[in-house]
Enzyme design. Structure first.
Site, PDB file in Angstrom:
ATOM      1  N   GLU A  33      16.974  38.012 -18.197  1.00  0.00           N
ATOM      2  CA  GLU A  33      18.267  37.493 -17.732  1.00  0.00           C
ATOM      3  C   GLU A  33      18.143  36.185 -16.966  1.00  0.00           C
ATOM      4  O   GLU A  33      19.150  35.527 -16.670  1.00  0.00           O
ATOM      5  CB  GLU A  33      18.972  38.545 -16.854  1.00  0.00           C
ATOM      6  CG  GLU A  33      18.447  38.700 -15.435  1.00  0.00           C
ATOM      7  CD  GLU A  33      17.169  39.532 -15.324  1.00  0.00           C
ATOM      8  OE1 GLU A  33      16.757  39.812 -14.181  1.00  0.00           O
ATOM      9  OE2 GLU A  33      16.573  39.879 -16.376  1.00  0.00           O
ATOM     10  N   HIS A  90      11.895  39.292 -16.563  1.00  0.00           N
ATOM     11  CA  HIS A  90      13.332  39.124 -16.364  1.00  0.00           C
ATOM     12  C   HIS A  90      13.960  38.275 -17.473  1.00  0.00           C
ATOM     13  O   HIS A  90      14.113  37.058 -17.323  1.00  0.00           O
ATOM     14  CB  HIS A  90      13.606  38.443 -15.024  1.00  0.00           C
ATOM     15  CG  HIS A  90      13.280  39.271 -13.824  1.00  0.00           C
ATOM     16  ND1 HIS A  90      14.213  40.064 -13.192  1.00  0.00           N
ATOM     17  CD2 HIS A  90      12.121  39.430 -13.145  1.00  0.00           C
ATOM     18  CE1 HIS A  90      13.652  40.682 -12.172  1.00  0.00           C
ATOM     19  NE2 HIS A  90      12.379  40.317 -12.113  1.00  0.00           N
ATOM     20  N   CYS A 131      11.969  45.023 -14.729  1.00  0.00           N
ATOM     21  CA  CYS A 131      11.187  44.918 -13.498  1.00  0.00           C
ATOM     22  C   CYS A 131      11.363  46.181 -12.643  1.00  0.00           C
ATOM     23  O   CYS A 131      10.836  47.226 -12.972  1.00  0.00           O
ATOM     24  CB  CYS A 131      11.555  43.637 -12.745  1.00  0.00           C
ATOM     25  SG  CYS A 131      10.336  43.151 -11.496  1.00  0.00           S
ATOM     26  N   GLY A 144      15.197  44.118  -8.855  1.00  0.00           N
ATOM     27  CA  GLY A 144      15.601  44.191  -7.451  1.00  0.00           C
ATOM     28  C   GLY A 144      14.472  44.838  -6.681  1.00  0.00           C
ATOM     29  O   GLY A 144      13.318  44.407  -6.773  1.00  0.00           O
TER      30      GLY A 144
END
EC number: 4.3.3.6
Length: 223
Positions: free
Chosen positions: A180, A178, A87, A55
């Site tokens: 995900e 990332h 991140c 984010g």
């Protein structure tokens, strides 16, 4: 990690303030692990681990203080909760952040935000990380940071020519990419094992085939 009743827990929390929350919850669900949205201090009760999603690190840090989550996180960490930062989450966990004050400081490393450039410089590659998976792992970098130094207590999991992309100590895992955002469950499985949770290997083998780039949307608050 032991819950308040004294029994082992198979629950992993995802900090639900900003960033890629649903994508992590989707990966945990496909491993058969209970994913918990962490929004207030009481949500830290009975979780074996916490994922700090990608984010915006400054935004996440301010929101954590605003909602009194920073103290609760540090208390849970002292009780043995494991933490994984992806991140922006990795930036929050570093003891040193180039050009700014560090945030939580739970893993001895120096990191630089947006080290690759703008959003247009985002990219995907594959890499071999034997500690995490016997097969090559897809990696997605989006306005990613770079880790330039780690301390003696930190193990490097993935290093490229001029930077480190994944590292860990006994209680903290960090990735500048990332996991995900790909169908691969290797890193979520690795973190679960770090938390003392053993996903079904049969489920791990099959779950990646159930994923697509919008799988997580069913977990979004508006769904």
């Amino acid at each position: 990690m032991i819950c308040s009743e004294g029994s082992p827990t198979n629950r992993i929390g995802v900090l639900d303030l900003q960033g890629g929350v649903c994508e992590h919850l989707d990966h945990l669900e496909r491993l058969g692990i209970t994913g918990i949205r962490v929004k207030e201090p009481i949500d830290f009760e009975g979780i074996a681990g916490l994922i700090l999603p990608g984010g915006e690190s400054t935004c996440l840090s301010r929101l954590m203080r605003m909602f009194d989550l920073e103290r609760a996180l540090l208390d849970a960490f002292q009780r043995g909760m494991k933490i994984w930062g992806t991140c922006a989450g990795a930036i929050l966990l570093a003891t040193g952040v180039l050009g700014e004050k560090p945030h939580l400081g739970l893993i001895d490393m120096d990191i630089e935000r947006n080290s690759f450039g703008s959003q247009l410089d985002s990219f995907s590659i594959e890499a071999s990380i034997p500690e995490v998976s016997p097969d090559p792992i897809p990696l997605t970098f989006i306005r990613a940071p770079k880790i330039f130094r780690v301390g003696s207590t930190v193990r490097v999991l993935l290093k490229f020519q001029d930077y480190i992309a994944a590292a860990e100590n006994d209680q903290v895992l960090v990735t500048v990419f990332h996991p995900e955002l790909t169908p691969c469950l290797a890193f979520h499985r690795y973190f679960a094992l770090k938390c003392g949770i053993s996903p079904s290997e049969n489920r791990v083998a099959k779950a990646g085939h159930l994923w697509n780039s919008t799988s997580w949307t069913r977990l979004a608050p508006h769904a």
